[in-house]
Design a protein around this motif. Sequence first.
Motif, PDB file in Angstrom:
ATOM      1  N   MET A   1       0.839  -1.203   0.000  1.00  0.00           N
ATOM      2  CA  MET A   1       0.000   0.000   0.000  1.00  0.00           C
ATOM      3  C   MET A   1       0.872   1.250   0.000  1.00  0.00           C
ATOM      4  N   LYS A   2       0.426   2.254  -0.724  1.00  0.00           N
ATOM      5  CA  LYS A   2       1.124   3.537  -0.729  1.00  0.00           C
ATOM      6  C   LYS A   2       0.385   4.518   0.170  1.00  0.00           C
ATOM      7  N   ARG A   3       1.134   5.099   1.096  1.00  0.00           N
ATOM      8  CA  ARG A   3       0.575   6.124   1.968  1.00  0.00           C
ATOM      9  C   ARG A   3       0.974   7.476   1.371  1.00  0.00           C
ATOM     10  N   ASN A   4       0.000   8.162   0.785  1.00  0.00           N
ATOM     11  CA  ASN A   4       0.267   9.449   0.140  1.00  0.00           C
ATOM     12  C   ASN A   4       0.482  10.536   1.185  1.00  0.00           C
ATOM     13  N   ALA A   5       1.233  11.561   0.811  1.00  0.00           N
ATOM     14  CA  ALA A   5       1.451  12.690   1.711  1.00  0.00           C
ATOM     15  C   ALA A   5       0.112  13.334   2.052  1.00  0.00           C
ATOM     16  N   ALA A   6      -0.147  13.479   3.346  1.00  0.00           N
ATOM     17  CA  ALA A   6      -1.434  14.020   3.802  1.00  0.00           C
ATOM     18  C   ALA A   6      -1.383  15.523   4.042  1.00  0.00           C
ATOM     19  N   VAL A   7      -0.181  16.054   4.379  1.00  0.00           N
ATOM     20  CA  VAL A   7      -0.115  17.467   4.753  1.00  0.00           C
ATOM     21  C   VAL A   7       0.884  18.264   3.909  1.00  0.00           C
ATOM     22  N   ALA A   8       1.306  17.699   2.783  1.00  0.00           N
ATOM     23  CA  ALA A   8       2.138  18.471   1.852  1.00  0.00           C
ATOM     24  C   ALA A   8       1.317  19.639   1.327  1.00  0.00           C
ATOM     25  N   GLY A   9       1.937  20.811   1.279  1.00  0.00           N
ATOM     26  CA  GLY A   9       1.209  22.005   0.868  1.00  0.00           C
ATOM     27  C   GLY A   9       0.515  22.700   2.029  1.00  0.00           C
ATOM     28  N   GLN A  10       0.553  22.071   3.215  1.00  0.00           N
ATOM     29  CA  GLN A  10      -0.012  22.671   4.418  1.00  0.00           C
ATOM     30  C   GLN A  10       1.069  22.881   5.477  1.00  0.00           C
ATOM     31  N   PHE A  11       1.648  21.790   5.946  1.00  0.00           N
ATOM     32  CA  PHE A  11       2.692  21.880   6.965  1.00  0.00           C
ATOM     33  C   PHE A  11       4.059  22.190   6.344  1.00  0.00           C
ATOM     34  N   TYR A  12       4.206  21.864   5.085  1.00  0.00           N
ATOM     35  CA  TYR A  12       5.452  22.124   4.365  1.00  0.00           C
ATOM     36  C   TYR A  12       5.121  22.243   2.878  1.00  0.00           C
ATOM     37  N   PRO A  13       5.999  22.818   2.059  1.00  0.00           N
ATOM     38  CA  PRO A  13       5.685  23.008   0.645  1.00  0.00           C
ATOM     39  C   PRO A  13       5.354  21.702  -0.072  1.00  0.00           C
ATOM     40  N   GLY A  14       4.389  21.778  -0.968  1.00  0.00           N
ATOM     41  CA  GLY A  14       3.955  20.592  -1.696  1.00  0.00           C
ATOM     42  C   GLY A  14       4.731  20.318  -2.961  1.00  0.00           C
ATOM     43  N   GLN A  15       5.576  21.246  -3.370  1.00  0.00           N
ATOM     44  CA  GLN A  15       6.380  21.072  -4.576  1.00  0.00           C
ATOM     45  C   GLN A  15       7.828  20.770  -4.207  1.00  0.00           C
ATOM     46  N   LYS A  16       8.435  19.837  -4.917  1.00  0.00           N
ATOM     47  CA  LYS A  16       9.789  19.367  -4.598  1.00  0.00           C
ATOM     48  C   LYS A  16      10.797  20.511  -4.515  1.00  0.00           C
ATOM     49  N   LYS A  17      10.817  21.359  -5.518  1.00  0.00           N
ATOM     50  CA  LYS A  17      11.809  22.434  -5.574  1.00  0.00           C
ATOM     51  C   LYS A  17      11.650  23.388  -4.387  1.00  0.00           C
ATOM     52  N   SER A  18      10.429  23.762  -4.093  1.00  0.00           N
ATOM     53  CA  SER A  18      10.169  24.685  -2.985  1.00  0.00           C
ATOM     54  C   SER A  18      10.503  24.047  -1.636  1.00  0.00           C
ATOM     55  N   LEU A  19      10.225  22.744  -1.512  1.00  0.00           N
ATOM     56  CA  LEU A  19      10.504  22.039  -0.269  1.00  0.00           C
ATOM     57  C   LEU A  19      12.006  21.939  -0.022  1.00  0.00           C
ATOM     58  N   ILE A  20      12.758  21.580  -1.061  1.00  0.00           N
ATOM     59  CA  ILE A  20      14.219  21.498  -0.937  1.00  0.00           C
ATOM     60  C   ILE A  20      14.790  22.860  -0.573  1.00  0.00           C
ATOM     61  N   SER A  21      14.283  23.903  -1.220  1.00  0.00           N
ATOM     62  CA  SER A  21      14.760  25.256  -0.948  1.00  0.00           C
ATOM     63  C   SER A  21      14.498  25.654   0.501  1.00  0.00           C
ATOM     64  N   MET A  22      13.318  25.330   0.992  1.00  0.00           N
ATOM     65  CA  MET A  22      12.977  25.696   2.373  1.00  0.00           C
ATOM     66  C   MET A  22      13.870  24.957   3.364  1.00  0.00           C
ATOM     67  N   ILE A  23      14.040  23.652   3.155  1.00  0.00           N
ATOM     68  CA  ILE A  23      14.869  22.872   4.072  1.00  0.00           C
ATOM     69  C   ILE A  23      16.320  23.328   4.012  1.00  0.00           C
ATOM     70  N   SER A  24      16.820  23.604   2.815  1.00  0.00           N
ATOM     71  CA  SER A  24      18.225  24.009   2.664  1.00  0.00           C
ATOM     72  C   SER A  24      18.531  25.301   3.397  1.00  0.00           C
ATOM     73  N   ASN A  25      17.518  26.153   3.557  1.00  0.00           N
ATOM     74  CA  ASN A  25      17.702  27.407   4.289  1.00  0.00           C
ATOM     75  C   ASN A  25      17.668  27.215   5.798  1.00  0.00           C
ATOM     76  N   MET A  26      17.297  25.995   6.241  1.00  0.00           N
ATOM     77  CA  MET A  26      17.211  25.725   7.674  1.00  0.00           C
ATOM     78  C   MET A  26      18.309  24.784   8.163  1.00  0.00           C
ATOM     79  N   VAL A  27      18.696  23.804   7.348  1.00  0.00           N
ATOM     80  CA  VAL A  27      19.686  22.821   7.789  1.00  0.00           C
ATOM     81  C   VAL A  27      21.098  23.356   7.579  1.00  0.00           C
ATOM     82  N   GLN A  94       9.648   8.405  -2.685  1.00  0.00           N
ATOM     83  CA  GLN A  94       9.022   7.309  -1.960  1.00  0.00           C
ATOM     84  C   GLN A  94       9.989   6.666  -0.967  1.00  0.00           C
ATOM     85  N   ILE A  95       9.435   6.175   0.145  1.00  0.00           N
ATOM     86  CA  ILE A  95      10.218   5.552   1.211  1.00  0.00           C
ATOM     87  C   ILE A  95       9.602   4.198   1.524  1.00  0.00           C
ATOM     88  N   GLN A  96      10.425   3.170   1.534  1.00  0.00           N
ATOM     89  CA  GLN A  96       9.954   1.819   1.792  1.00  0.00           C
ATOM     90  C   GLN A  96       9.871   1.543   3.291  1.00  0.00           C
TER      91      GLN A  96
END
Length: 269
Positions: A1-27, A94-96
């Motif tokens: 079964m695949k568990r889809n992201a439930a809060v992408a676009g709410q708790f964190y950016p829903g787009q890959k590029k924007s999410l990487i950019s946000m994390i890179s500015n914090m880590v 995806q994460i197994q």
Amino acid sequence: MKRNAAVAGQFYPGQKKSLISMISNMVTSDKEKKKSICIISPHAGYIYSGKVAAEVFSTSYLPDCFVILGPNHTGFGSFFSVMTDGIWETPLGQIQINRELSELIMKNCEFAEDDIVAHKWEHSIEVQLPFIQYFKTDFSIVPICIQMNSYEKLNEFGKNLAKAIKLFNRESLIIASTDMSHYVTQKIAEKKDHMAVEKIINLDPKGLYETVKKENISMCGIAPVTVALSTSIELGANFAELVKYATSGEVSGDFDQVVGYAGIRISKG
């Protein structure tokens, strides 16, 4: 079964590029990575708690397998809900689920139930994943969603979880997901959260559980953190440190209604 992201676009950016950019500015990728048995990380929207989570992930060595313990905010599912098979998806990929370790947990933890329902809409585990994905491309997880329970059951589950991890006999890291005080003043949050953090730093799961109850600390992840402490002690932990503490008020400017966030590392001294 695949568990889809439930809060992408709410708790964190829903787009890959924007999410990487946000994390890179914090880590901070160049910091020393310390080996840990367990880390405790918050799960609010990244704009509020992301810097605390980023600090603890940035400074921790990340192996190839993670047991992620989160509180059950929705009330759906069983008290100790283990998703034993399938994949989780975020905008970063995806994460197994580690089937071998999940089966060991099911066999050794009396209260564990193979349950998907608790995980469908629960955010507390999901928000940890992009931080791991930022640093690693190939890893597996066992997600466990835990509802509030008696100290005795939480402690027993923690000890049995340690048995399963020992039998797995491969490097893994426990992640316990929690926020601290909710919607109190900055002053009260700092005071009460310090009480809870002190018990965690002292590796005192019963003291933490009793303090949160006695002082009415609105720490949503008391159940998974109690389990994580019991597990860590069984795995030989003898040291813990507060990596970073902050509140939502430091972002919002509202210090009358804050939520507290703590990043903590537990290890063999």
